[in-house]
Design a protein around this motif. Structure first.
Motif, short mmCIF file in Angstrom:
data_model
loop_
_atom_site.label_atom_id
_atom_site.label_comp_id
_atom_site.label_asym_id
_atom_site.label_seq_id
_atom_site.Cartn_x
_atom_site.Cartn_y
_atom_site.Cartn_z
N ARG A 1 25.43 43.28 73.48
CA ARG A 1 26.81 43.32 73.00
C ARG A 1 26.75 43.54 71.48
NH1 ARG A 1 31.67 39.10 74.61
NH2 ARG A 1 33.38 40.46 73.98
N LEU A 2 27.33 44.63 71.02
CA LEU A 2 27.20 45.04 69.62
C LEU A 2 28.55 45.42 69.02
CD1 LEU A 2 24.09 47.37 70.11
CD2 LEU A 2 24.06 45.05 69.18
N ARG A 3 28.67 45.22 67.69
CA ARG A 3 29.87 45.65 66.96
C ARG A 3 29.44 46.23 65.63
NH1 ARG A 3 34.47 41.32 65.99
NH2 ARG A 3 34.95 41.94 68.14
N ARG A 4 29.90 47.46 65.38
CA ARG A 4 29.64 48.08 64.09
C ARG A 4 30.73 47.67 63.10
NH1 ARG A 4 29.65 54.51 62.34
NH2 ARG A 4 29.31 54.09 60.11
N LEU A 5 30.34 47.30 61.89
CA LEU A 5 31.27 46.94 60.85
C LEU A 5 31.42 48.10 59.87
CD1 LEU A 5 30.02 43.31 60.12
CD2 LEU A 5 31.82 44.04 61.71
N SER A 6 32.38 47.96 58.96
CA SER A 6 32.58 49.01 57.95
C SER A 6 31.35 49.09 57.06
CB SER A 6 33.82 48.69 57.11
OG SER A 6 34.98 48.71 57.91
N GLY A 7 30.89 50.30 56.83
CA GLY A 7 29.70 50.52 56.02
C GLY A 7 29.16 51.89 56.34
N ALA B 1 32.04 58.40 60.62
CA ALA B 1 31.72 59.07 61.88
C ALA B 1 31.01 58.09 62.82
CB ALA B 1 30.83 60.29 61.62
N ALA B 2 31.05 58.41 64.10
CA ALA B 2 30.31 57.61 65.07
C ALA B 2 28.81 57.83 64.85
CB ALA B 2 30.69 58.02 66.49
N ARG B 3 28.09 56.73 64.67
CA ARG B 3 26.66 56.78 64.39
C ARG B 3 25.92 55.81 65.31
NH1 ARG B 3 26.31 61.51 61.78
NH2 ARG B 3 27.51 61.52 59.83
N LEU C 1 28.71 54.30 67.64
CA LEU C 1 29.93 53.56 67.38
C LEU C 1 30.53 53.97 66.04
CD1 LEU C 1 28.75 49.95 68.36
CD2 LEU C 1 30.03 51.56 69.78
N LYS C 2 31.86 53.94 65.97
CA LYS C 2 32.57 54.12 64.71
C LYS C 2 32.72 52.74 64.05
CE LYS C 2 35.25 58.16 66.20
NZ LYS C 2 36.60 58.73 66.40
N PRO C 3 33.06 52.70 62.77
CA PRO C 3 33.28 51.40 62.13
C PRO C 3 34.32 50.57 62.88
CG PRO C 3 33.14 53.11 60.47
CD PRO C 3 33.16 53.82 61.81
N ASN C 4 34.03 49.29 63.02
CA ASN C 4 34.88 48.30 63.70
C ASN C 4 35.01 48.57 65.21
OD1 ASN C 4 35.47 46.89 61.25
ND2 ASN C 4 36.86 48.58 60.74
N ASP D 1 16.78 57.05 54.61
CA ASP D 1 17.89 56.27 54.05
C ASP D 1 19.13 56.27 54.94
OD1 ASP D 1 16.23 55.85 51.94
OD2 ASP D 1 17.25 57.21 50.55
N SER D 2 19.28 57.28 55.76
CA SER D 2 20.49 57.39 56.56
C SER D 2 20.14 57.62 58.04
CB SER D 2 21.37 58.54 56.04
OG SER D 2 20.67 59.77 56.15
N PRO D 3 21.04 57.26 58.93
CA PRO D 3 22.38 56.74 58.60
C PRO D 3 22.34 55.28 58.16
CG PRO D 3 22.11 56.76 60.97
CD PRO D 3 20.87 57.40 60.41
N TYR D 4 23.11 55.00 57.11
CA TYR D 4 23.27 53.63 56.64
C TYR D 4 24.33 52.97 57.52
CZ TYR D 4 24.70 49.72 53.68
OH TYR D 4 25.01 48.47 53.20
N LEU D 5 23.94 51.87 58.19
CA LEU D 5 24.85 51.22 59.14
C LEU D 5 24.84 49.72 58.93
CD1 LEU D 5 23.81 53.14 62.40
CD2 LEU D 5 25.85 53.54 61.00
N LYS D 6 25.96 49.11 59.28
CA LYS D 6 26.10 47.66 59.21
C LYS D 6 26.68 47.18 60.55
CE LYS D 6 28.59 44.00 56.68
NZ LYS D 6 29.58 43.73 55.60
#
Length: 273
Positions: free
Chosen positions: A173-179, A183-185, A213-216, A247-252
């Motif tokens: 179970r995962l959630r991407r945050l703003s960062g 785009a969906a990464r 996933l896109k942010p949020n 370095d990319s994609p940079y994800l949080k």
């Protein structure tokens, strides 16, 4: 000779019973075992009793009497009657009974990480929270003077609670945050050897793609390879990381502090015998 007649369970109401002699006749009586109870029974005068004989016994009030020594069963069964000329031998019908089905147990094990941490520049990050409750990062933020991030979810010893079971399915179970960009990464997922954070850099192993996933945006059941969860059940792996060799994609992604369900691992399993 002691009288054991009423030491365990009363045999009243049994009528004629059969017992096994445990001694020869002494003083007109002998020891007899009846239904797991040892009693003392009087023996009719002139009756010879040896240990091991089957005896026919009756009871009068609280006294037991040996009436006779029973003959042993014949060593060989009697021959079947001869078959007449018009008789047909009986042939068994039907197949043999099937083997009993194996006993199979199984279920679903929900495992929350014992720590979510991010490794950067040779240490666990503390600038974004507790080193065991941070959000998990991947890559490097554009223009940052710091190194690349590796976010890790550690699962402790709970996967080994079903050691010996066969994993049939595993989901995250995962959630991407703003960062990063909007785009969906997809993060790059890696299996980690350690099950809890150590002072050194986590050991990265198998590689696979995470969910796009896109942010949020969240996903409640992202399926990972069964072999990954099996390795955690077997104790050869202990966590899952998100990392990239560039370095990319940079994800949080959310960690334990910002989302209680972050990196929750669900393992479906079965055990057969």
């Amino acid at each position: 000779m002691a009288n054991f007649a009423d030491n365990r369970v009363s045999l009243a109401g049994y009528g004629s019973i059969v017992g096994t002699a445990r001694s020869a006749v002494s003083g007109g009586a002998c020891l007899v075992d009846v239904a797991g109870i040892r009693i003392t029974a009087r023996v009719i005068a002139g009756l010879t009793v040896a240990a091991g004989d089957a005896l026919l016994i009756t009871r009068s009030l609280s006294t037991y009497f040996v009436q006779a020594v029973l003959q042993a069963n014949p060593n060989t069964p009697p021959a079947p009657p001869e078959q007449g000329p018009d008789e047909t031998p009986e042939v068994p019908s039907g197949d043999d009974a099937p083997d009993p089905k194996p006993t199979i147990t199984g279920g679903t094990l929900l495992i929350l990480p014992v720590a979510t941490s991010t490794w950067r520049d040779g240490r666990w990050r503390t600038d974004v929270g507790s080193p065991t409750n941070t959000d998990t990062y991947q890559g490097r933020y554009s223009g940052s003077a710091h190194g690349r991030n590796t976010g890790v979810a550690f699962y402790g010893s709970r996967p080994r609670s079903i050691e010996g079971a066969k994993v049939t399915k595993a989901t995250l179970r995962l959630r991407r945050l703003s960062g990063g960009d909007f785009a969906a990464r997809a993060p790059t997922l890696r299996l980690v050897t350690q099950s809890t954070p150590q002072f050194n850099e986590p050991t990265l192993n198998e590689t696979g793609a995470g969910p796009r996933l896109k942010p949020n945006q969240s996903i409640s059941k992202f399926e990972i390879p069964k072999s990954w969860a099996q390795a955690m059940v077997d104790g050869t792996r202990g966590g899952i990381a998100m990392t990239v060799n560039s370095d990319s994609p940079y994800l949080k992604f959310a960690g334990r502090a910002s989302w209680s369900a972050a990196w929750a691992l669900t393992i479906s399993w079965r055990r057969g015998s």
